[in-house]
Each structure stands twice: as C-alpha cells, then as structure tokens.
Design a protein around this motif. Sequence first.
Motif, short mmCIF file in Angstrom:
data_model
loop_
_atom_site.label_atom_id
_atom_site.label_comp_id
_atom_site.label_asym_id
_atom_site.label_seq_id
_atom_site.Cartn_x
_atom_site.Cartn_y
_atom_site.Cartn_z
N VAL A 1 -66.61 49.83 -99.91
CA VAL A 1 -66.65 51.20 -100.42
C VAL A 1 -65.30 51.53 -101.07
O VAL A 1 -64.24 51.31 -100.48
CB VAL A 1 -66.94 52.22 -99.31
N GLN A 2 -65.36 52.07 -102.28
CA GLN A 2 -64.14 52.49 -102.98
C GLN A 2 -64.26 53.94 -103.39
O GLN A 2 -65.34 54.40 -103.79
CB GLN A 2 -63.89 51.62 -104.21
N LEU A 3 -63.15 54.65 -103.28
CA LEU A 3 -63.06 56.04 -103.73
C LEU A 3 -62.00 56.10 -104.82
O LEU A 3 -60.89 55.61 -104.62
CB LEU A 3 -62.68 56.97 -102.58
N ILE A 27 -72.79 59.02 -102.13
CA ILE A 27 -72.03 59.91 -101.26
C ILE A 27 -72.90 60.54 -100.19
O ILE A 27 -72.39 61.11 -99.23
CB ILE A 27 -71.30 61.00 -102.08
N LEU A 28 -74.21 60.44 -100.35
CA LEU A 28 -75.11 60.96 -99.32
C LEU A 28 -75.05 60.11 -98.06
O LEU A 28 -75.50 60.54 -97.00
CB LEU A 28 -76.55 61.00 -99.86
N SER A 29 -74.48 58.90 -98.16
CA SER A 29 -74.38 58.03 -97.00
C SER A 29 -73.16 58.36 -96.14
O SER A 29 -73.02 57.81 -95.04
CB SER A 29 -74.30 56.57 -97.45
N THR A 51 -69.99 68.47 -96.87
CA THR A 51 -70.95 67.63 -96.16
C THR A 51 -72.11 67.25 -97.08
O THR A 51 -72.25 67.84 -98.17
CB THR A 51 -71.51 68.39 -94.95
N PRO A 52 -72.95 66.31 -96.68
CA PRO A 52 -74.11 65.96 -97.50
C PRO A 52 -75.02 67.16 -97.79
O PRO A 52 -75.66 67.22 -98.83
CB PRO A 52 -74.83 64.90 -96.66
N GLY A 53 -75.05 68.10 -96.85
CA GLY A 53 -75.87 69.30 -97.07
C GLY A 53 -75.22 70.34 -97.94
O GLY A 53 -75.84 71.37 -98.25
N GLY A 54 -73.97 70.10 -98.34
CA GLY A 54 -73.28 71.03 -99.22
C GLY A 54 -72.38 72.02 -98.50
O GLY A 54 -71.74 72.87 -99.13
N TYR A 93 -55.53 63.18 -102.18
CA TYR A 93 -56.33 62.02 -101.82
C TYR A 93 -57.73 62.46 -101.43
O TYR A 93 -57.91 63.50 -100.78
CB TYR A 93 -55.71 61.31 -100.62
N CYS A 94 -58.72 61.64 -101.79
CA CYS A 94 -60.05 61.89 -101.23
C CYS A 94 -60.29 60.91 -100.08
O CYS A 94 -59.71 59.82 -100.03
CB CYS A 94 -61.15 61.83 -102.28
N ASN A 95 -61.14 61.33 -99.20
CA ASN A 95 -61.34 60.65 -97.92
C ASN A 95 -62.79 60.81 -97.53
O ASN A 95 -63.42 61.84 -97.82
CB ASN A 95 -60.40 61.30 -96.89
N SER A 96 -63.34 59.80 -96.89
CA SER A 96 -64.71 59.93 -96.41
C SER A 96 -64.88 59.11 -95.15
O SER A 96 -64.05 58.27 -94.82
CB SER A 96 -65.72 59.49 -97.48
N ARG A 97 -65.95 59.39 -94.46
CA ARG A 97 -66.27 58.64 -93.24
C ARG A 97 -67.75 58.31 -93.23
O ARG A 97 -68.60 59.12 -93.61
CB ARG A 97 -65.92 59.47 -91.99
N ARG A 98 -68.04 57.07 -92.82
CA ARG A 98 -69.42 56.64 -92.61
C ARG A 98 -69.45 55.96 -91.25
O ARG A 98 -68.91 54.90 -91.07
CB ARG A 98 -69.88 55.68 -93.70
N GLY A 99 -70.00 56.65 -90.29
CA GLY A 99 -69.98 56.13 -88.93
C GLY A 99 -68.55 56.06 -88.43
O GLY A 99 -67.83 57.06 -88.46
N LEU A 100 -68.10 54.88 -88.02
CA LEU A 100 -66.73 54.71 -87.53
C LEU A 100 -65.76 54.31 -88.63
O LEU A 100 -64.55 54.26 -88.40
CB LEU A 100 -66.71 53.64 -86.43
N ALA A 101 -66.25 54.04 -89.80
CA ALA A 101 -65.40 53.59 -90.91
C ALA A 101 -64.87 54.78 -91.70
O ALA A 101 -65.63 55.68 -92.04
CB ALA A 101 -66.18 52.66 -91.83
N ILE A 102 -63.57 54.77 -91.98
CA ILE A 102 -62.92 55.82 -92.76
C ILE A 102 -62.37 55.19 -94.03
O ILE A 102 -61.78 54.11 -94.00
CB ILE A 102 -61.80 56.48 -91.94
N TYR A 103 -62.54 55.90 -95.13
CA TYR A 103 -62.12 55.39 -96.43
C TYR A 103 -61.18 56.38 -97.11
O TYR A 103 -61.36 57.60 -96.99
CB TYR A 103 -63.35 55.15 -97.34
N TRP A 104 -60.20 55.85 -97.84
CA TRP A 104 -59.25 56.67 -98.60
C TRP A 104 -59.23 56.20 -100.05
O TRP A 104 -59.26 55.01 -100.33
CB TRP A 104 -57.85 56.55 -98.03
N GLY A 105 -59.12 57.18 -100.96
CA GLY A 105 -58.87 56.86 -102.36
C GLY A 105 -57.38 56.68 -102.58
O GLY A 105 -56.56 56.85 -101.67
#
Length: 114
Positions: A1-3, A27-29, A51-54, A93-105
Amino acid sequence: VQLQASGGGLVQAGGSLRLSCAASTSILSFNYVAWYRQAPGKQRDFVATITPGGGTNYADSVKGRFTCSRDNAKNTVYLQMDSLKPEDTAVYYCNSRRGLAIYWGQGTQVTVSS
C-alpha cells in the motif's frame, strides 16, 4: 500500500490550499485516512481524519478552517485548507490504517507567509 501526498506550496496568510492523498488501493479498505503535520523542531500532530462512511474529526486548531473529503472512485482523500495562518506551516502527511497495519505517505510542505 502506498500513499502519495501532494498539493503543498507557498501561500500568503489568509489564502487556501488543497492537499491530496492518493492511495494505491481502495480507500474503502482502510479503517480511516488521516492527516498529520510536523513543524520544524516539533512533534507530528493530528490534523484531521475521515472514515469510510464520511465521518470527520478535526484538531481544535483547524476546526472551521480545514475540511477533509474523499473521492472513493479516485482512491483519494483531500484536505481543503482555508484561512491559512503562519502557524499552519509544516510538512503534512497522510496516514491510514487497515487492521493492524499503519501506512504513511511521504509528506508535502505547506508554507504560509505572514
């Protein structure tokens, strides 16, 4: 995953910028997509999240001036920044999380001149 964050630049106080965070996957994931910022010599601080729901949440320092939105079809989250102040100067910076994984741009520089 890349941001991929983009849209930073130099703007005068009172001006506006729109940052974009493009994801390499849907991004819905993600549990959320967030924006953080880090000024020179300071810690990285939370700015906004969506959030995914907006649903959105903002730091007190940007409430009423910044707006976070999303385009699911483009896998992109935006941060509209209005009424910018010199104290908004930072790398964003943008940041996201999917489960236990955290991602940074990689960050995009925003400089607000007085």
